[in-house]
Design a protein around this motif. Structure first.
Motif, PDB file in Angstrom:
ATOM      1  N   PRO A 215      31.758  32.946  41.245  1.00  0.00           N
ATOM      2  CA  PRO A 215      32.355  34.266  41.012  1.00  0.00           C
ATOM      3  C   PRO A 215      33.486  34.542  42.008  1.00  0.00           C
ATOM      4  O   PRO A 215      33.378  34.216  43.191  1.00  0.00           O
ATOM      5  CB  PRO A 215      31.196  35.235  41.242  1.00  0.00           C
ATOM      6  CG  PRO A 215      29.962  34.409  41.156  1.00  0.00           C
ATOM      7  CD  PRO A 215      30.340  33.027  41.580  1.00  0.00           C
ATOM      8  N   VAL A 216      34.558  35.120  41.489  1.00  0.00           N
ATOM      9  CA  VAL A 216      35.712  35.472  42.321  1.00  0.00           C
ATOM     10  C   VAL A 216      35.972  36.967  42.187  1.00  0.00           C
ATOM     11  O   VAL A 216      36.119  37.480  41.080  1.00  0.00           O
ATOM     12  CB  VAL A 216      36.970  34.687  41.891  1.00  0.00           C
ATOM     13  CG1 VAL A 216      38.177  35.112  42.732  1.00  0.00           C
ATOM     14  CG2 VAL A 216      36.743  33.183  41.999  1.00  0.00           C
ATOM     15  N   VAL A 217      36.036  37.622  43.325  1.00  0.00           N
ATOM     16  CA  VAL A 217      36.373  39.034  43.370  1.00  0.00           C
ATOM     17  C   VAL A 217      37.738  39.150  44.037  1.00  0.00           C
ATOM     18  O   VAL A 217      37.920  38.708  45.167  1.00  0.00           O
ATOM     19  CB  VAL A 217      35.323  39.842  44.163  1.00  0.00           C
ATOM     20  CG1 VAL A 217      35.748  41.287  44.305  1.00  0.00           C
ATOM     21  CG2 VAL A 217      33.965  39.727  43.503  1.00  0.00           C
ATOM     22  N   ILE A 218      38.692  39.720  43.304  1.00  0.00           N
ATOM     23  CA  ILE A 218      40.010  39.955  43.883  1.00  0.00           C
ATOM     24  C   ILE A 218      39.899  41.180  44.780  1.00  0.00           C
ATOM     25  O   ILE A 218      39.428  42.240  44.357  1.00  0.00           O
ATOM     26  CB  ILE A 218      41.070  40.192  42.782  1.00  0.00           C
ATOM     27  CG1 ILE A 218      41.165  38.984  41.847  1.00  0.00           C
ATOM     28  CG2 ILE A 218      42.427  40.531  43.407  1.00  0.00           C
ATOM     29  CD1 ILE A 218      41.637  37.704  42.476  1.00  0.00           C
ATOM     30  N   LEU A 219      40.338  41.030  46.029  1.00  0.00           N
ATOM     31  CA  LEU A 219      40.335  42.117  47.004  1.00  0.00           C
ATOM     32  C   LEU A 219      41.745  42.180  47.568  1.00  0.00           C
ATOM     33  O   LEU A 219      42.123  41.383  48.420  1.00  0.00           O
ATOM     34  CB  LEU A 219      39.301  41.830  48.100  1.00  0.00           C
ATOM     35  CG  LEU A 219      39.057  42.902  49.143  1.00  0.00           C
ATOM     36  CD1 LEU A 219      38.611  44.210  48.517  1.00  0.00           C
ATOM     37  CD2 LEU A 219      38.027  42.420  50.156  1.00  0.00           C
TER      38      LEU A 219
ATOM     39  N   ASN B   8      36.126  37.918  38.310  1.00  0.00           N
ATOM     40  CA  ASN B   8      34.898  38.632  37.983  1.00  0.00           C
ATOM     41  C   ASN B   8      34.971  40.109  38.311  1.00  0.00           C
ATOM     42  O   ASN B   8      34.177  40.902  37.791  1.00  0.00           O
ATOM     43  CB  ASN B   8      33.714  37.979  38.697  1.00  0.00           C
ATOM     44  CG  ASN B   8      33.543  36.556  38.234  1.00  0.00           C
ATOM     45  OD1 ASN B   8      34.156  35.648  38.805  1.00  0.00           O
ATOM     46  ND2 ASN B   8      32.772  36.342  37.195  1.00  0.00           N
ATOM     47  N   ALA B   9      35.897  40.477  39.187  1.00  0.00           N
ATOM     48  CA  ALA B   9      36.115  41.888  39.517  1.00  0.00           C
ATOM     49  C   ALA B   9      37.446  42.000  40.252  1.00  0.00           C
ATOM     50  O   ALA B   9      37.911  41.036  40.860  1.00  0.00           O
ATOM     51  CB  ALA B   9      34.990  42.433  40.380  1.00  0.00           C
ATOM     52  N   TYR B  10      38.035  43.184  40.184  1.00  0.00           N
ATOM     53  CA  TYR B  10      39.319  43.429  40.843  1.00  0.00           C
ATOM     54  C   TYR B  10      39.184  44.708  41.648  1.00  0.00           C
ATOM     55  O   TYR B  10      38.940  45.785  41.091  1.00  0.00           O
ATOM     56  CB  TYR B  10      40.417  43.591  39.789  1.00  0.00           C
ATOM     57  CG  TYR B  10      41.819  43.609  40.343  1.00  0.00           C
ATOM     58  CD1 TYR B  10      42.633  42.496  40.255  1.00  0.00           C
ATOM     59  CD2 TYR B  10      42.345  44.747  40.948  1.00  0.00           C
ATOM     60  CE1 TYR B  10      43.927  42.499  40.753  1.00  0.00           C
ATOM     61  CE2 TYR B  10      43.630  44.765  41.458  1.00  0.00           C
ATOM     62  CZ  TYR B  10      44.415  43.635  41.351  1.00  0.00           C
ATOM     63  OH  TYR B  10      45.705  43.642  41.846  1.00  0.00           O
ATOM     64  N   LEU B  11      39.310  44.590  42.965  1.00  0.00           N
ATOM     65  CA  LEU B  11      39.183  45.744  43.853  1.00  0.00           C
ATOM     66  C   LEU B  11      40.490  45.953  44.607  1.00  0.00           C
ATOM     67  O   LEU B  11      41.038  44.995  45.161  1.00  0.00           O
ATOM     68  CB  LEU B  11      38.050  45.525  44.865  1.00  0.00           C
ATOM     69  CG  LEU B  11      36.667  45.222  44.290  1.00  0.00           C
ATOM     70  CD1 LEU B  11      35.692  44.881  45.421  1.00  0.00           C
ATOM     71  CD2 LEU B  11      36.153  46.403  43.495  1.00  0.00           C
ATOM     72  N   THR B  12      40.977  47.178  44.618  1.00  0.00           N
ATOM     73  CA  THR B  12      42.181  47.504  45.387  1.00  0.00           C
ATOM     74  C   THR B  12      41.757  48.053  46.743  1.00  0.00           C
ATOM     75  O   THR B  12      40.965  48.999  46.825  1.00  0.00           O
ATOM     76  CB  THR B  12      43.031  48.550  44.639  1.00  0.00           C
ATOM     77  OG1 THR B  12      43.351  48.020  43.346  1.00  0.00           O
ATOM     78  CG2 THR B  12      44.317  48.835  45.389  1.00  0.00           C
TER      79      THR B  12
END
Length: 150
Positions: A94-98, A116-120
């Protein structure tokens, strides 16, 4: 709710070139008192070396979760994500963009590349720590991650 997965720490790869964000992420994880192992690399090329166990990362373990910034030196985060998700031996991680980017095109492209998710990232350090702790709660309390290596 009982969750036995929390008893076993996982290896997380943080790909982040901003030392302040690395420090805040570590601080948030430490405050959460979860003993996951956080590996840090500071550019996209180093991230790929870590994942493919090249050079100084030859003996590293495959991470079970990746926190990936988009704006990275050498190889940008989208290129790292594209290579990772096109490789059958790595795409299950899983890859979460931060990232600091809230650009719609970055969000769309990241999901097209199967993030898997994108967080700003918030600018305020307290909000940043709160975001990481919320992320931590979700990923480590409720999400079932794939087994370490397949």
């Amino acid at each position: 709710m009982s969750n036995t997965r929390n008893a076993t720490p996982i290896d997380i790869l943080l790909v982040e070139d901003n030392p302040g964000d690395v420090r805040l992420t570590k601080e948030a994880f430490n405050e959460g008192q979860i003993n996951n192992k956080l590996h840090v690399v500071t550019d996209g090329e180093e991230a790929l070396d870590f994942l493919y166990r090249r050079g100084e990362y030859e003996s590293t373990i495959q991470p079970q979760l990746i926190l990936l910034d988009l704006n990275l030196p050498k190889v940008d985060g989208l290129e790292v994500l594209e290579q990772l998700k096109s490789d059958p031996t790595l795409r299950h991680i899983p890859v979460v963009i931060l990232t600091s980017s809230a650009a719609e095109e970055d969000i769309i492209k990241s999901y097209e590349l199967h993030t898997n998710a994108y967080l700003t990232k918030p600018i305020n350090p307290a909000e940043f720590i709160s975001l990481v702790r919320t992320f931590e709660l979700f990923w480590f309390e409720f999400v079932q991650l794939p087994p370490r290596e397949r």
